[in-house]
Design a protein around this motif. Sequence first.
Motif, PDB file in Angstrom:
ATOM      1  N   GLY A  96       0.790  -1.226   0.000  1.00  0.00           N
ATOM      2  CA  GLY A  96       0.000   0.000   0.000  1.00  0.00           C
ATOM      3  C   GLY A  96       0.819   1.270   0.000  1.00  0.00           C
ATOM      4  N   TYR A 109      -3.331  -1.976  -5.355  1.00  0.00           N
ATOM      5  CA  TYR A 109      -2.083  -2.071  -4.583  1.00  0.00           C
ATOM      6  C   TYR A 109      -0.957  -2.581  -5.480  1.00  0.00           C
ATOM      7  N   VAL A 169      -2.563  -7.408   4.112  1.00  0.00           N
ATOM      8  CA  VAL A 169      -3.677  -6.490   4.359  1.00  0.00           C
ATOM      9  C   VAL A 169      -4.433  -6.999   5.572  1.00  0.00           C
ATOM     10  N   THR A 197      -7.642  -6.449   8.260  1.00  0.00           N
ATOM     11  CA  THR A 197      -8.958  -5.819   8.318  1.00  0.00           C
ATOM     12  C   THR A 197      -9.492  -5.828   9.739  1.00  0.00           C
ATOM     13  N   GLN A 251      -9.213   2.612   4.254  1.00  0.00           N
ATOM     14  CA  GLN A 251      -7.917   1.971   4.030  1.00  0.00           C
ATOM     15  C   GLN A 251      -6.814   2.900   4.541  1.00  0.00           C
ATOM     16  N   VAL A 304      -1.182  -2.370   4.675  1.00  0.00           N
ATOM     17  CA  VAL A 304      -2.517  -1.766   4.728  1.00  0.00           C
ATOM     18  C   VAL A 304      -3.298  -2.311   5.913  1.00  0.00           C
ATOM     19  N   ILE A 338      -7.264  -1.971   7.103  1.00  0.00           N
ATOM     20  CA  ILE A 338      -8.597  -1.513   6.721  1.00  0.00           C
ATOM     21  C   ILE A 338      -9.510  -1.571   7.941  1.00  0.00           C
ATOM     22  N   LYS A 358     -13.481  -1.236   9.139  1.00  0.00           N
ATOM     23  CA  LYS A 358     -14.854  -1.212   8.631  1.00  0.00           C
ATOM     24  C   LYS A 358     -15.850  -1.301   9.793  1.00  0.00           C
ATOM     25  N   ASN A 391      -2.993   7.842   2.723  1.00  0.00           N
ATOM     26  CA  ASN A 391      -4.237   7.097   2.583  1.00  0.00           C
ATOM     27  C   ASN A 391      -5.044   7.453   1.343  1.00  0.00           C
ATOM     28  N   TRP A 402      -5.649   5.692  -1.077  1.00  0.00           N
ATOM     29  CA  TRP A 402      -6.424   4.550  -1.586  1.00  0.00           C
ATOM     30  C   TRP A 402      -7.914   4.747  -1.367  1.00  0.00           C
ATOM     31  N   ASN A 403      -8.294   5.690  -0.542  1.00  0.00           N
ATOM     32  CA  ASN A 403      -9.709   5.945  -0.292  1.00  0.00           C
ATOM     33  C   ASN A 403     -10.356   6.803  -1.383  1.00  0.00           C
TER      34      ASN A 403
END
Length: 408
Positions: A161, A209, A248, A250, A285, A375, A377, A379, A393, A395-396
């Motif tokens: 990332g 990525y 990654v 989460t 992210q 990365v 994430i 949620k 960031n 990637w958002n």
Amino acid sequence: MTTPDIAARRVLGAIAALVVGTLTLSACGGNASADSDTNSKGGGGTSAKTSTAKIVISAKDGSTNASINGTGVQVSNGRLTDVKMTVAGSGQAVEGVVSANGASWKPKEQLERGTKYQISATAKDANGKTSAANSIFTTVSSSNSFIGTYTPDNGTTVGVGMPVSFTFDKVIGDKKAVQSHITVTSSSGQQVVGHWFGAQRLDFRPQEYWKAGSKVTMKIDLDGVEGANGVYGVQKKTVTFTVGRSQVSTVDVNTQTMTVVRDGQTLKSLPISSGSPEHTTYNGQMVISEKFTQTRMNSRTVGLGGEYDIPDVPHAMRLTSSGTFIHGNYWYNKSNPPFGQTGTSHGCVGLADVQGAQGATNAKWFYDNSLIGDVVIVKNSPDKTVAPDNGLNGWNLAWSEWTAGSAA
């Protein structure tokens, strides 16, 4: 009436004047540093020979915005025999290197900005004739130049990332000129596009990525580029870094767990404690931008009151520039651990840890198994999605939004 004697005297006088004029022209118009030789021919005439070696010093004599990277000496039709460069006034020598073929010379180190220098160079042509050149000049000043602090560093290995991010020390007026002189390419063949966040930050990333194991090359060719009116770049270098394995992780705020996935395989599911209902954690992210085995965290530095001041937070990894971290927590209620149960932090993601950062804890495991550029994430948090310029960031942003922010 003109007599023959008078006419003869006038002709002789004209010839004498012509000879004097020719000698005067030679003295004024010739190269004062060039050698000459005398060859007897018939009646003892002479012919001056000037060196065919032509020296060019890139920094013009009297110039005030000379490059700190590209200043040097070149010669055609000859070889350099001596080059001396000094700091004007002090006489401090500047070391340099002559190329193997003798055709060029350059300083060993980057020059200082806003400094006056002097170069004196001599060369010889194929016949041994010498020519010389001199220049006194001043390099571009700090006020008339800009530099970009960038990440990642040369030779590093980063997570998938990790964007390339520049922060410039001056406001950039000509974004297109600056962006077009920075190229980022990947051995994976992924298209890489730049995006401006305001007038001083420029990030580059691919649509998805980075591919694990790829090599990324960044070529910075900003030396002499006018980024704003009368403000020039001074950087010229190539930076390469390696993208490591793909990891990654989460965080699900609903379940208070974090699932760590590496190269498509789940490594671990760890219990965490996210932000409390009063201090929720950002969704989105986020990229790990810094790692600290231990660091101090003070609530006043993030705009809160005197709610906490912990001098030795263990295994801390930054996710946003505003102060979001994923870190170890040793001060939790031992009789009722929050991990996997409830959010208790001021917006960070907490993992069980011990004071001193020495135990075999979940926080230490995650720290040891994480790279800058990995990365994380988040949620299902009641908070908003993190701003793309709050940390690394971007990637958002959707790809269409990202490419819309390119100036090239």
